[in-house]
Design an enzyme around this catalytic site. Structure first.
Site, PDB file in Angstrom:
ATOM      1  N   ARG A   1       0.866  -1.182   0.000  1.00  0.00           N
ATOM      2  CA  ARG A   1       0.000   0.000   0.000  1.00  0.00           C
ATOM      3  C   ARG A   1       0.902   1.232   0.000  1.00  0.00           C
ATOM      4  O   ARG A   1       1.932   1.253   0.686  1.00  0.00           O
ATOM      5  CB  ARG A   1      -0.926   0.013   1.221  1.00  0.00           C
ATOM      6  CG  ARG A   1      -1.921   1.164   1.228  1.00  0.00           C
ATOM      7  CD  ARG A   1      -3.080   0.941   2.210  1.00  0.00           C
ATOM      8  NE  ARG A   1      -2.700   0.835   3.601  1.00  0.00           N
ATOM      9  CZ  ARG A   1      -2.683  -0.305   4.297  1.00  0.00           C
ATOM     10  NH1 ARG A   1      -3.015  -1.453   3.710  1.00  0.00           N
ATOM     11  NH2 ARG A   1      -2.333  -0.322   5.569  1.00  0.00           N
TER      12      ARG A   1
ATOM     13  N   GLU B   1       0.460   5.328   0.501  1.00  0.00           N
ATOM     14  CA  GLU B   1      -0.525   6.319   0.933  1.00  0.00           C
ATOM     15  C   GLU B   1       0.128   7.664   1.190  1.00  0.00           C
ATOM     16  O   GLU B   1       1.134   7.755   1.898  1.00  0.00           O
ATOM     17  CB  GLU B   1      -1.210   5.844   2.220  1.00  0.00           C
ATOM     18  CG  GLU B   1      -2.216   6.820   2.792  1.00  0.00           C
ATOM     19  CD  GLU B   1      -2.824   6.312   4.087  1.00  0.00           C
ATOM     20  OE1 GLU B   1      -3.919   6.781   4.451  1.00  0.00           O
ATOM     21  OE2 GLU B   1      -2.205   5.442   4.742  1.00  0.00           O
TER      22      GLU B   1
END
Length: 444
Positions: free
Chosen positions: A410, A412
């Site tokens: 991920r 972010e």
């Protein structure tokens, strides 16, 4: 306190003339025995008051026939005995000056004063249903007013949930809020870089977490904005992994989702990097795909663009990449449009691409225009802050190339919508493959 006074005035302007708003801060919470959790104020209360002490209530009275608008703070009395044990307390007189309110009283006077303040008020604004204790006290206050009916006194005829008004206000960050969030992101970015530099195969996840927490506090942040996620290998496929105690093995990726809270505002950053400082070829393929998806999503962040366009942009890249890398079988899944239409992507990407960010890590504000027919996604506007966080989570499954198994990625960032596009607030956390590998090799 100028910003807090301006927010109080903005809320008062939306209230019915003579209406009364009540906002209580968060209670202290017992951890065990006679020990409390570290105290953290209620976000709504702090947004309007800037006051950080527990056992406090803010009351706003809108201007009208009963007089001009007023702001009234109820707080703890000064107490020399408790000062020895717990430290400084403002007390009403000092709190009135510090917060710039019109009046301040001891919290013990709240019930008596509310009976007077609510008499003949046309409307009451508070967070009904949010606190059983506050609901009970409001019921008592209204009962006291209704018992004066024979004297011609009336109770508020309407009760509004004040949070709806405040949610819309909090969605747009002023210059001061933006500056605080930039600093929170800078501290958090430095913490991610520190964690990368410190990581070695054979460490425990909690040892990496300790590097984050040290950097947060060293730079003046009061708390982590949420419980940090430090997930190595297969643990990164658990979206809200929290154990943070596994061994970090050579050849694994490490996913860190962590941000600090500074002066009431949160950062929320995720980075994924190789424990040994070098991405393997399969890891790099997946990582570059997520990075490309994030780039597409960031390009969609601009005024006038609908919120959901951010997710759609990331999803289009991820869906095509799932086919190109063989995560999905073209003969079964079809093309990228089919992958999206049939939601085949959910096997590897099962969350949205972001959320509002501010005083709360999952901040307040509607994502849709609820008053319009069909409830369309709301358009982005300058001053909004949000995260952009696509990911891929590959668990062992039939038909999925084994080289990709047990890999969670991920990426972010925290983003401010500006007049001409957007600004990434979290750029200090290394993100490209080259930047991550260079940083980690410098400390090898």
């Amino acid at each position: 306190m100028t910003a807090h006074a301006a927010r109080r005035a903005a809320l008062l302007a939306q209230m019915a003339p003579g209406g009364v708003a009540v906002l209580a801060t968060a209670p202290e919470v017992t951890r065990n025995s006679d020990c409390d959790y570290p105290y953290r104020h209620d976000s709504y209360f702090y947004y309007l008051s800037g006051f950080g002490e527990p056992e406090s209530v803010l009351v706003l009275v809108a201007g009208g026939a009963r007089g001009p608008a007023r702001s009234i703070l109820f707080c703890r009395e000064k107490n020399s005995e408790r000062k020895i044990w717990d430290g400084f307390r403002h007390g009403p007189d000092a709190a009135r000056l510090a917060c710039g309110v019109d009046a301040a009283f001891a919290i013990d006077e709240l019930d008596a004063q509310m009976g007077k303040l609510l008499a003949d008020a046309p409307a009451l604004y508070y967070a009904h249903g949010g606190s059983a204790e506050l609901d009970a006290r409001v019921k008592l206050w209204l009962g006291d007013v209704k018992r004066q009916a024979r004297s011609g006194v009336t109770a508020p005829a309407v009760v509004h949930n004040v949070l709806g008004l405040l949610d819309e206000m909090r969605l747009f960050k002023d210059d001061g809020e933006q500056a605080t969030m930039r600093r929170a992101c800078a501290i958090s970015g430095q913490a991610h870089a520190r964690a990368m530099r410190a990581t070695r195969p054979g460490m425990r996840e909690y040892a990496i977490e300790a590097e984050l927490l040290y950097e947060f506090r060293r730079n003046g942040a009061q708390f982590p904005a949420y419980s940090p996620i430090v997930a190595a290998g297969a643990n990164a496929c658990v979206l809200h992994y929290h154990a943070n105690n596994a061994l970090v093995r050579d050849g694994e990726l490490v996913l860190i989702d962590a941000g600090c809270e500074l002066d009431g505002y949160a950062a929320d950053i995720t980075r994924t990097y190789p424990a040994n400082g070098r991405f393997s070829a399969p890891q790099r393929q997946l990582y570059e795909l997520v990075l490309a998806a994030q780039a597409a999503a960031l390009d969609a962040v601009r005024p006038g663009q609908r919120y959901q366009a951010i997710h759609a942009a990331a999803l289009a890249v991820l869906a095509q990449g799932m086919l190109d890398l063989g995560l999905l079988d073209r003969d079964k899944a079809g093309n990228a449009d089919d992958v999206i239409a049939n939601q085949s992507y959910l096997q590897f990407y099962m969350h949205g691409t972001g959320h509002w960010l501010g005083m709360d890590v999952h901040d307040v504000g509607a994502y849709r225009e609820t008053a319009r027919e069909g409830k369309p996604w709301r358009p982005l506007q300058p001053g909004m802050t949000l995260t952009v966080e696509p990911g891929l989570y590959v668990r062992p499954a039939a038909g999925v190339p084994e080289a990709f198994w047990h890999t969670g990625i991920r990426i972010e960032d925290d983003v401010l919508v500006t007049a001409d596009g957007h600004a990434v607030l979290s750029g200090e956390a290394p993100k490209s493959v080259a930047a991550i590998e260079q940083l980690m090799q410098e400390n090898a």
